[in-house]
Design an enzyme around this catalytic site. Structure first.
Site, PDB file in Angstrom:
ATOM      1  N   GLU A  29      -5.097  -4.591  10.709  1.00  0.00           N
ATOM      2  CA  GLU A  29      -4.083  -3.558  10.854  1.00  0.00           C
ATOM      3  C   GLU A  29      -4.309  -2.813  12.166  1.00  0.00           C
ATOM      4  OE1 GLU A  29      -2.235  -2.569   6.761  1.00  0.00           O
ATOM      5  OE2 GLU A  29      -3.742  -1.070   7.236  1.00  0.00           O
TER       6      GLU A  29
ATOM      7  N   HIS B  71      -9.402   1.476   5.197  1.00  0.00           N
ATOM      8  CA  HIS B  71      -8.097   1.667   5.847  1.00  0.00           C
ATOM      9  C   HIS B  71      -8.281   2.580   7.053  1.00  0.00           C
ATOM     10  CE1 HIS B  71      -3.960   2.757   6.621  1.00  0.00           C
ATOM     11  NE2 HIS B  71      -3.629   1.676   5.940  1.00  0.00           N
TER      12      HIS B  71
ATOM     13  N   LYS C 269       0.181   4.233  -0.194  1.00  0.00           N
ATOM     14  CA  LYS C 269      -0.415   5.452   0.387  1.00  0.00           C
ATOM     15  C   LYS C 269      -0.158   6.631  -0.561  1.00  0.00           C
ATOM     16  CE  LYS C 269      -0.062   3.283   4.840  1.00  0.00           C
ATOM     17  NZ  LYS C 269       0.014   3.378   6.281  1.00  0.00           N
TER      18      LYS C 269
ATOM     19  N   GLY D  19       2.921   2.393  10.724  1.00  0.00           N
ATOM     20  CA  GLY D  19       3.905   3.461  10.556  1.00  0.00           C
ATOM     21  C   GLY D  19       4.639   3.830  11.836  1.00  0.00           C
TER      22      GLY D  19
ATOM     23  N   GLU E 106      -6.672   4.969   8.093  1.00  0.00           N
ATOM     24  CA  GLU E 106      -6.482   6.397   7.794  1.00  0.00           C
ATOM     25  C   GLU E 106      -7.762   7.002   7.216  1.00  0.00           C
ATOM     26  OE1 GLU E 106      -2.889   5.761   5.537  1.00  0.00           O
ATOM     27  OE2 GLU E 106      -1.923   5.135   7.398  1.00  0.00           O
TER      28      GLU E 106
ATOM     29  N   ASN F  16       0.878  -1.175   0.000  1.00  0.00           N
ATOM     30  CA  ASN F  16       0.000   0.000   0.000  1.00  0.00           C
ATOM     31  C   ASN F  16       0.911   1.219   0.000  1.00  0.00           C
ATOM     32  OD1 ASN F  16      -1.728   2.102   0.466  1.00  0.00           O
ATOM     33  ND2 ASN F  16      -2.323   1.467   2.538  1.00  0.00           N
TER      34      ASN F  16
ATOM     35  N   SER G 215       3.775  -2.061  10.248  1.00  0.00           N
ATOM     36  CA  SER G 215       5.225  -2.141  10.445  1.00  0.00           C
ATOM     37  C   SER G 215       5.818  -3.498  10.083  1.00  0.00           C
ATOM     38  CB  SER G 215       5.595  -1.742  11.882  1.00  0.00           C
ATOM     39  OG  SER G 215       5.216  -0.390  12.136  1.00  0.00           O
TER      40      SER G 215
END
Ligand code: 13P
Length: 255
Positions: free
Chosen positions: A171, A99, A14, A177, A101, A12, A216
């Protein structure tokens, strides 16, 4: 514990990458993955403007490409949104939906994410449905409840045939991250829970659905995570932006 599920490793990107760098990265991943890929499926989800570039550079390779979100609508007056059907015009295989985010920054509800998953399937795409808890939710002991709500919205809206074709990505928000990976045991615990919930709908579907881990993942921890019985590969953020690192993760998925 089914071993019929080929592992799936998807990058991904992003909102990273520009056209020149992408050309190098896509070409290197395509070249490297063909040698490694046996028994593993590989994909990259790129920003929308680069779908055509991905199609041009990855067609005929073992690497599939995808989009990072789709609209819940088939078309119409929805400025800025991209319909799953439009992505399908560029040969897209995967559509990430839900996701964290998007859930956090765009206030996407479990119901909206479920509609997006449904639209993706109707357009012939495979949705990668992301679920995961925040650190506060984990510390409060509500991980299973949060993931249950996110997952059930999707399972409720899909037919059994549609549900059998989804990918779920666990996730944990606290691992994205941050360099903090869930331990293989923590991941396995949640993945087993996700599979059990799907089995509550249909045991055969539960055995088929791939459940990826994301957060990660890097070459150094991938093999251990992927060795867990319910971890069917990974959704890779930062580490998918370097061909060598991403290909090492693909190699780890070969077992
Ligand atoms: P990182 O691998 O950078 O933690 O990102 C994970 C992720 O959000 C993939 O969708």
């Amino acid at each position: 514990m089914s071993r019929e599920r080929a592992k799936l490793v998807v990058g991904n990107w992003k909102m990273h990458g520009r056209i020149g760098d992408n050309a190098t990265l896509l070409t290197e991943v395509a070249a490297g993955a063909s040698a490694l890929q046996k028994g593993v499926r590989v994909g990259v989800c790129v920003p929308c403007p680069y779908l055509a570039q991905s199609q041009a550079l990855l067609s005929g390779s073992v690497v599939q490409w995808g989009i990072q979100d789709v609209s819940a609508h088939a078309g119409g007056a929805f400025t800025g949104e991209v319909a799953a059907e439009m992505a399908a015009d560029f040969g897209v295989t995967y559509a990430i939906v839900g996701h964290s985010e998007r859930r956090a920054y765009h206030r996407e509800s479990p119901e909206l994410v479920a509609s997006k998953a449904q639209r993706a399937i109707e357009a012939g795409l495979t949705p990668i449905v992301c679920v995961g808890e925040t650190l506060e939710e984990r510390q409060a002991g509500t991980t299973e409840q949060i993931i249950g709500t996110q997952l059930e919205a999707v399972l409720q809206i899909l037919t059994e045939e549609q549900a059998a074709g989804i990918v779920v990505a666990y996730e944990p928000v606290w691992a994205i991250g941050t360099g903090k990976t869930a331990t293989p045991q923590q991941a396995e615990e949640v993945h087993a829970h996700i599979r059990a919930r799907i089995a509550g709908r249909d045991a055969k579907i539960a055995a088929l659905v791939r459940i990826q881990y994301g957060g990660s993942v890097k070459a150094a921890n991938a093999a251990e995570l992927f060795s867990m019985p319910n971890v069917d590969g990974g959704l890779i953020g930062g580490a998918s932006l370097k061909a060598e690192e991403f290909l090492a993760i693909v190699a780890a998925a070969r077992g």
